[in-house]
Design a protein around this motif. Structure first.
Motif, PDB file in Angstrom:
ATOM      1  N   GLU A 263       4.808  14.954  10.798  1.00 60.26           N
ATOM      2  CA  GLU A 263       3.651  14.683   9.955  1.00 60.26           C
ATOM      3  C   GLU A 263       3.832  13.365   9.199  1.00 60.26           C
ATOM      4  OE1 GLU A 263       0.803  16.443   9.812  1.00 60.26           O
ATOM      5  OE2 GLU A 263       1.653  17.662  11.423  1.00 60.26           O
ATOM      6  N   PRO A 264       2.800  12.523   9.145  1.00 57.06           N
ATOM      7  CA  PRO A 264       2.919  11.269   8.395  1.00 57.06           C
ATOM      8  C   PRO A 264       3.063  11.523   6.895  1.00 57.06           C
ATOM      9  CG  PRO A 264       0.654  11.628   9.106  1.00 57.06           C
ATOM     10  CD  PRO A 264       1.474  12.692   9.768  1.00 57.06           C
ATOM     11  N   VAL A 265       4.010  10.859   6.269  1.00 57.78           N
ATOM     12  CA  VAL A 265       4.247  11.057   4.833  1.00 57.78           C
ATOM     13  C   VAL A 265       4.171   9.752   4.050  1.00 57.78           C
ATOM     14  CG1 VAL A 265       5.647  13.139   5.134  1.00 57.78           C
ATOM     15  CG2 VAL A 265       6.748  10.905   5.232  1.00 57.78           C
ATOM     16  N   GLY A 266       3.870   8.662   4.732  1.00 55.62           N
ATOM     17  CA  GLY A 266       3.771   7.383   4.042  1.00 55.62           C
ATOM     18  C   GLY A 266       4.089   6.247   4.980  1.00 55.62           C
ATOM     19  N   SER A 267       4.108   5.060   4.434  1.00 56.17           N
ATOM     20  CA  SER A 267       4.458   3.871   5.206  1.00 56.17           C
ATOM     21  C   SER A 267       5.789   3.336   4.715  1.00 56.17           C
ATOM     22  CB  SER A 267       3.386   2.791   5.054  1.00 56.17           C
ATOM     23  OG  SER A 267       3.835   1.560   5.594  1.00 56.17           O
ATOM     24  N   ALA A 268       6.617   2.911   5.647  1.00 57.45           N
ATOM     25  CA  ALA A 268       7.903   2.326   5.278  1.00 57.45           C
ATOM     26  C   ALA A 268       7.727   0.972   4.604  1.00 57.45           C
ATOM     27  CB  ALA A 268       8.787   2.171   6.517  1.00 57.45           C
TER      28      ALA A 268
END
Length: 204
Positions: free
Chosen positions: A57-62
């Motif tokens: 699941e996407p949790v943010g951008s690096a």
């Protein structure tokens, strides 16, 4: 119709055709080519360097920092903490900015002193051991990285809260520490989101 009128008409028609051709060529064609090349060669970066948890699941951008705090804004002790943010209410990608306060501004000096005391207490270290990036915001307010020194003073706290061996956490920090750009520009840094995701995966 005189010669001058015909000449003007031809010129306008040439200009319209040229505009249409270059709009299609540079405005549409070039964009499609570059987008396609990006998707083929660097798909992760082209799509925003999205970081995902163990479930995919996407949790943010690096590329964009985020807070690791509870609903009341208190920092979660089991996670490494990022540097402060002056972007909107914090890490707001739509309000990227620094505080724009000068180094001698009284409000900034007071805020740094307060943050230093809080960071020192939170991590169980002396105020003299608190690095600058722990108490100052980046120019964008969205910096996803912290210094190796700031990560270092958080190791014992995170290890204690998670019941882990500090050396194990220290090794994880080292594995997520990026060196200087081109070997000599800047300082070693740690991506907070990626490190915290690795911590969660370690326990999972």
């Amino acid at each position: 119709m005189n010669t001058s009128t015909r000449s003007t008409g031809r010129t306008l028609w040439v200009a319209v055709r040229a505009m249409a051709v270059f709009t299609l060529l540079l405005g549409v064609g070039y964009t499609l080519v570059i987008t396609g090349v990006g998707q083929l060669i660097l798909p992760a970066q082209a799509n925003g360097s999205i970081a995902r948890d163990a479930d995919g699941e996407p949790v943010g951008s690096a590329l964009i920092g985020q807070s690791f705090a509870d609903a009341d804004g208190a920092p979660l002790p089991e996670y490494f903490q990022p540097r402060p943010s002056a972007a909107g209410d914090g890490y707001d990608g739509g309000a990227s900015s620094g505080s724009n306060l000068g180094p001698e501004n009284e409000d900034l000096v007071a805020a740094i002193a307060e943050r230093t005391a809080l960071v020192a207490e939170f991590n169980g270290v002396a105020e003299a051991d608190v690095p600058a990036d722990a108490v100052t915001a980046s120019g964008s307010g969205l910096d996803p990285h912290i210094s190796a020194d700031y990560a270092g003073i958080q190791v014992e706290r995170v290890a204690f809260e998670r019941g882990l061996d500090p050396d194990e956490v220290r090794d994880l920090v080292a594995a997520h520490t990026s060196g200087r750009t081109l070997g000599f520009l800047g300082e070693p840094s740690v991506n907070v989101l990626e490190l915290n995701l690795a911590l969660d995966e370690l326990e999972g």
